[in-house]
Design a protein around this motif. Sequence first.
Motif, PDB file in Angstrom:
ATOM      1  N   LYS A  44      -5.156   2.041  13.253  1.00  0.00           N
ATOM      2  CA  LYS A  44      -6.204   2.972  13.655  1.00  0.00           C
ATOM      3  C   LYS A  44      -7.268   3.141  12.564  1.00  0.00           C
ATOM      4  CE  LYS A  44      -3.475   5.691  16.940  1.00  0.00           C
ATOM      5  NZ  LYS A  44      -2.964   7.052  17.297  1.00  0.00           N
ATOM      6  N   ALA A  45      -6.848   3.075  11.301  1.00  0.00           N
ATOM      7  CA  ALA A  45      -7.824   3.211  10.209  1.00  0.00           C
ATOM      8  C   ALA A  45      -8.835   2.075  10.244  1.00  0.00           C
ATOM      9  CB  ALA A  45      -7.103   3.236   8.867  1.00  0.00           C
ATOM     10  N   ALA A  46      -8.363   0.851  10.544  1.00  0.00           N
ATOM     11  CA  ALA A  46      -9.258  -0.306  10.615  1.00  0.00           C
ATOM     12  C   ALA A  46     -10.216  -0.179  11.796  1.00  0.00           C
ATOM     13  CB  ALA A  46      -8.445  -1.590  10.735  1.00  0.00           C
ATOM     14  N   GLU A  47      -9.787   0.505  12.849  1.00  0.00           N
ATOM     15  CA  GLU A  47     -10.673   0.716  13.987  1.00  0.00           C
ATOM     16  C   GLU A  47     -11.866   1.585  13.602  1.00  0.00           C
ATOM     17  OE1 GLU A  47      -8.397   2.373  17.158  1.00  0.00           O
ATOM     18  OE2 GLU A  47      -6.976   0.695  17.250  1.00  0.00           O
ATOM     19  N   VAL A  48     -11.675   2.421  12.587  1.00  0.00           N
ATOM     20  CA  VAL A  48     -12.745   3.325  12.153  1.00  0.00           C
ATOM     21  C   VAL A  48     -13.645   2.672  11.106  1.00  0.00           C
ATOM     22  CG1 VAL A  48     -13.251   5.541  11.047  1.00  0.00           C
ATOM     23  CG2 VAL A  48     -11.324   5.340  12.632  1.00  0.00           C
ATOM     24  N   VAL A  49     -13.057   2.041  10.082  1.00  0.00           N
ATOM     25  CA  VAL A  49     -13.850   1.523   8.961  1.00  0.00           C
ATOM     26  C   VAL A  49     -13.857   0.002   8.868  1.00  0.00           C
ATOM     27  CG1 VAL A  49     -13.581   3.612   7.577  1.00  0.00           C
ATOM     28  CG2 VAL A  49     -11.893   1.795   7.392  1.00  0.00           C
ATOM     29  N   TRP A  81       2.199   7.139   7.030  1.00  0.00           N
ATOM     30  CA  TRP A  81       0.854   6.793   7.509  1.00  0.00           C
ATOM     31  C   TRP A  81       0.400   5.445   6.943  1.00  0.00           C
ATOM     32  CZ3 TRP A  81      -3.689   5.954   4.810  1.00  0.00           C
ATOM     33  CH2 TRP A  81      -4.859   5.883   5.579  1.00  0.00           C
ATOM     34  N   SER A  82       0.664   5.218   5.667  1.00  0.00           N
ATOM     35  CA  SER A  82       0.213   3.986   5.020  1.00  0.00           C
ATOM     36  C   SER A  82       0.879   2.747   5.613  1.00  0.00           C
ATOM     37  CB  SER A  82       0.470   4.049   3.510  1.00  0.00           C
ATOM     38  OG  SER A  82       1.860   4.007   3.223  1.00  0.00           O
ATOM     39  N   GLN A  83       2.114   2.896   6.062  1.00  0.00           N
ATOM     40  CA  GLN A  83       2.813   1.758   6.666  1.00  0.00           C
ATOM     41  C   GLN A  83       2.082   1.259   7.901  1.00  0.00           C
ATOM     42  OE1 GLN A  83       4.803   1.050   3.951  1.00  0.00           O
ATOM     43  NE2 GLN A  83       6.328   0.397   5.441  1.00  0.00           N
ATOM     44  N   ASP A  84       1.434   2.164   8.602  1.00  0.00           N
ATOM     45  CA  ASP A  84       0.724   1.812   9.827  1.00  0.00           C
ATOM     46  C   ASP A  84      -0.757   1.513   9.593  1.00  0.00           C
ATOM     47  OD1 ASP A  84       3.026   2.223  11.370  1.00  0.00           O
ATOM     48  OD2 ASP A  84       2.581   4.354  11.609  1.00  0.00           O
ATOM     49  N   ASN A  85      -1.285   1.919   8.447  1.00  0.00           N
ATOM     50  CA  ASN A  85      -2.740   1.866   8.277  1.00  0.00           C
ATOM     51  C   ASN A  85      -3.251   1.112   7.052  1.00  0.00           C
ATOM     52  OD1 ASN A  85      -4.038   3.781  10.465  1.00  0.00           O
ATOM     53  ND2 ASN A  85      -2.156   4.779   9.771  1.00  0.00           N
ATOM     54  N   ILE A  86      -2.398   0.815   6.078  1.00  0.00           N
ATOM     55  CA  ILE A  86      -2.858   0.083   4.895  1.00  0.00           C
ATOM     56  C   ILE A  86      -2.194  -1.293   4.870  1.00  0.00           C
ATOM     57  CG2 ILE A  86      -2.901  -0.008   2.376  1.00  0.00           C
ATOM     58  CD1 ILE A  86      -3.083   2.987   2.313  1.00  0.00           C
ATOM     59  N   LYS A  87      -3.027  -2.332   4.892  1.00  0.00           N
ATOM     60  CA  LYS A  87      -2.519  -3.703   4.902  1.00  0.00           C
ATOM     61  C   LYS A  87      -2.275  -4.215   3.494  1.00  0.00           C
ATOM     62  CE  LYS A  87      -5.437  -6.800   6.332  1.00  0.00           C
ATOM     63  NZ  LYS A  87      -6.276  -7.593   7.261  1.00  0.00           N
ATOM     64  N   ALA A  88      -3.204  -3.942   2.589  1.00  0.00           N
ATOM     65  CA  ALA A  88      -3.092  -4.429   1.203  1.00  0.00           C
ATOM     66  C   ALA A  88      -4.106  -3.689   0.340  1.00  0.00           C
ATOM     67  CB  ALA A  88      -3.333  -5.930   1.151  1.00  0.00           C
TER      68      ALA A  88
END
Length: 208
Positions: free
Chosen positions: A146-151, A111-118
């Motif tokens: 997708k996480a960035a789309e939310v927060v 999940w983090s590979q797709d949703n956490i940039k740094a």
Amino acid sequence: YTADGEPRYDATMRDARKEQLLPSPTSILSIMRSDGLERWKLNQMALAAVELQRGVAESGESYGQRLSERSESLRNEAARLGTLVHDGIERMIGGRLWDESCPILKEFHSWSQDNIKAHEWSERVLVNRSLGVAGKADALVYFKGKAAEVVGDQPVLVDWKTQKMKLSRAKKPVYKPNYYSKWVMQLAFYQSCLMTKMPVVSVVINTT
């Protein structure tokens, strides 16, 4: 904690008064009644009752003691798993080795590979001297996907939570977490410690 944010986990009440140590938001909130926590404890007792059968000649007192001990064991197992996952995530997003044999951490890594940039930091003590409280926040991260789309893609203060989720009753069942008011208060404290106001979020990791 000291006013400079140094942990004093071994301090007694006498030490705290003498050195004017600061309590953490977690310790303060633990005093408050939590209906969610009480329901969870009852669920652990119910699970113990399902798992353990009463002996034919066993007294009610003996059976109750066994249920209590097994319920406490289940709670301790959940706490140990939560610590393992928290430590693993801290190591993972910090670019260090983590336990790749843990299925929960492997799922989080995907999940983090797709949703956490740094991330800017992990496990940092934040102090609010005006409130007289100090506590350790989990991480300040930049999301993507997708996480960035939310927060959003700006810095976000994150609190990692572990929870055994249940499937929803929708036509297409999905695992749905429970969120609690204490989580909001905890994040509000951490946000109050930062120089600039930024989004805060609890990210719940499924341990089912």
